[in-house]
Design a protein around this motif. Sequence first.
Motif, PDB file in Angstrom:
ATOM      1  N   VAL A  94       0.838  -1.207   0.000  1.00 44.21           N
ATOM      2  CA  VAL A  94       0.000   0.000   0.000  1.00 44.21           C
ATOM      3  C   VAL A  94       0.872   1.255   0.000  1.00 44.21           C
ATOM      4  N   ALA A  95       1.904   1.269   0.834  1.00 40.96           N
ATOM      5  CA  ALA A  95       2.779   2.444   0.927  1.00 40.96           C
ATOM      6  C   ALA A  95       3.533   2.671  -0.375  1.00 40.96           C
ATOM      7  N   LYS A  96       4.040   1.600  -0.963  1.00 42.53           N
ATOM      8  CA  LYS A  96       4.795   1.744  -2.219  1.00 42.53           C
ATOM      9  C   LYS A  96       3.877   2.231  -3.348  1.00 42.53           C
ATOM     10  N   ALA A  97       2.656   1.706  -3.399  1.00 46.63           N
ATOM     11  CA  ALA A  97       1.716   2.138  -4.436  1.00 46.63           C
ATOM     12  C   ALA A  97       1.360   3.613  -4.260  1.00 46.63           C
ATOM     13  N   LEU A  98       1.135   4.043  -3.017  1.00 51.08           N
ATOM     14  CA  LEU A  98       0.814   5.458  -2.777  1.00 51.08           C
ATOM     15  C   LEU A  98       2.001   6.359  -3.097  1.00 51.08           C
ATOM     16  N   ALA A  99       3.204   5.898  -2.779  1.00 49.45           N
ATOM     17  CA  ALA A  99       4.400   6.693  -3.084  1.00 49.45           C
ATOM     18  C   ALA A  99       4.554   6.871  -4.588  1.00 49.45           C
ATOM     19  N   LEU A 100       4.390   5.779  -5.332  1.00 47.53           N
ATOM     20  CA  LEU A 100       4.517   5.886  -6.784  1.00 47.53           C
ATOM     21  C   LEU A 100       3.388   6.723  -7.373  1.00 47.53           C
ATOM     22  N   LEU A 101       2.204   6.620  -6.788  1.00 45.62           N
ATOM     23  CA  LEU A 101       1.087   7.469  -7.241  1.00 45.62           C
ATOM     24  C   LEU A 101       1.435   8.950  -7.061  1.00 45.62           C
ATOM     25  N   ALA A 102       2.052   9.292  -5.945  1.00 48.21           N
ATOM     26  CA  ALA A 102       2.474  10.679  -5.722  1.00 48.21           C
ATOM     27  C   ALA A 102       3.526  11.093  -6.748  1.00 48.21           C
ATOM     28  N   TYR A 103       4.471  10.191  -7.051  1.00 39.62           N
ATOM     29  CA  TYR A 103       5.497  10.498  -8.062  1.00 39.62           C
ATOM     30  C   TYR A 103       4.826  10.794  -9.414  1.00 39.62           C
ATOM     31  N   LEU A 104       3.836   9.959  -9.776  1.00 42.27           N
ATOM     32  CA  LEU A 104       3.184  10.110 -11.077  1.00 42.27           C
ATOM     33  C   LEU A 104       2.411  11.425 -11.168  1.00 42.27           C
ATOM     34  N   VAL A 105       1.769  11.813 -10.069  1.00 41.26           N
ATOM     35  CA  VAL A 105       1.029  13.074 -10.067  1.00 41.26           C
ATOM     36  C   VAL A 105       1.985  14.251 -10.280  1.00 41.26           C
ATOM     37  N   VAL A 106       3.116  14.227  -9.561  1.00 45.59           N
ATOM     38  CA  VAL A 106       4.110  15.291  -9.740  1.00 45.59           C
ATOM     39  C   VAL A 106       4.655  15.279 -11.162  1.00 45.59           C
ATOM     40  N   LEU A 107       4.924  14.075 -11.672  1.00 42.83           N
ATOM     41  CA  LEU A 107       5.410  13.952 -13.057  1.00 42.83           C
ATOM     42  C   LEU A 107       4.439  14.611 -14.028  1.00 42.83           C
ATOM     43  N   GLU A 108       3.157  14.348 -13.867  1.00 41.11           N
ATOM     44  CA  GLU A 108       2.169  14.882 -14.813  1.00 41.11           C
ATOM     45  C   GLU A 108       1.974  16.380 -14.661  1.00 41.11           C
ATOM     46  N   ILE A 109       2.213  16.911 -13.474  1.00 41.54           N
ATOM     47  CA  ILE A 109       2.160  18.367 -13.303  1.00 41.54           C
ATOM     48  C   ILE A 109       3.210  19.043 -14.189  1.00 41.54           C
ATOM     49  N   VAL A 110       4.329  18.342 -14.405  1.00 43.56           N
ATOM     50  CA  VAL A 110       5.383  18.871 -15.284  1.00 43.56           C
ATOM     51  C   VAL A 110       5.127  18.470 -16.738  1.00 43.56           C
ATOM     52  N   ALA A 111       4.765  17.204 -16.945  1.00 46.29           N
ATOM     53  CA  ALA A 111       4.744  16.656 -18.304  1.00 46.29           C
ATOM     54  C   ALA A 111       3.563  17.164 -19.130  1.00 46.29           C
ATOM     55  N   VAL A 112       2.388  17.272 -18.540  1.00 43.26           N
ATOM     56  CA  VAL A 112       1.217  17.667 -19.329  1.00 43.26           C
ATOM     57  C   VAL A 112       1.340  19.096 -19.873  1.00 43.26           C
TER      58      VAL A 112
END
Length: 223
Positions: A94-112
């Motif tokens: 659960v913790a690893k999935a939430l951590a990666l989810l946070a990484y992806l959200v930050v990534l998309e704030i830059v990438a989109v």
Amino acid sequence: MRVALAVLRKELRLELRTLESIPGMALFSVTTFVVFHFALHRGQVEGDLAAGILVVTLLFAGMLGLNRLYVADEEQGGFDGFLLAPVDRTWLFVAKALALLAYLVVLEIVAVPAFALLLLGPGIDQALPELVGVLLLADIGFAIIAALVGALAVRTRARDLVGPLIALPLLVPVVIGTARALEPLLLEGGAEPVPARWLLILGLYDLIFGLLAIAVFDPLLED
């Protein structure tokens, strides 16, 4: 739940301190958009082509995060320590999935925004709420698969290769569903409503694979 929150805090603090995953993922995305910008010999894309470029770029950028998700734990002994601790190992997932989810959200704030600036023909302001919703559903599915597969691949010799090779086939429904859902949002003539069936498919994927991952994570670690 306290175990998951403790591991999640550790993951986020470690990433803020080392900046090993998010900068690399963001740089990969922006670089890929630049390559597409010059390789396609066209200034702007829209519709299915735009959706495909965005989804595939985010997918491969996310793979960089998958490969790094458990590496620090494995190299510094934290993975073995957690396995020996008298806690439910599902919280690690659960913790690893939430951590990666946070990484992806930050990534998309830059990438989109970079994607919109370099490649996208129509503006995304009007379709932004729907686009955020579709990407969030896709991110949840990706994070679930990555957290499960990463735990299996981290102890293999070729973990950087094994992880993506296992994860990519499992993520095909996410890729198809996300691209089809984003296509009407990126049309040149203006955003159209997202087909409900693709949102339903993404939601069911997240639910089913989330439950399956929780059910099999602990037994897989035992093996």
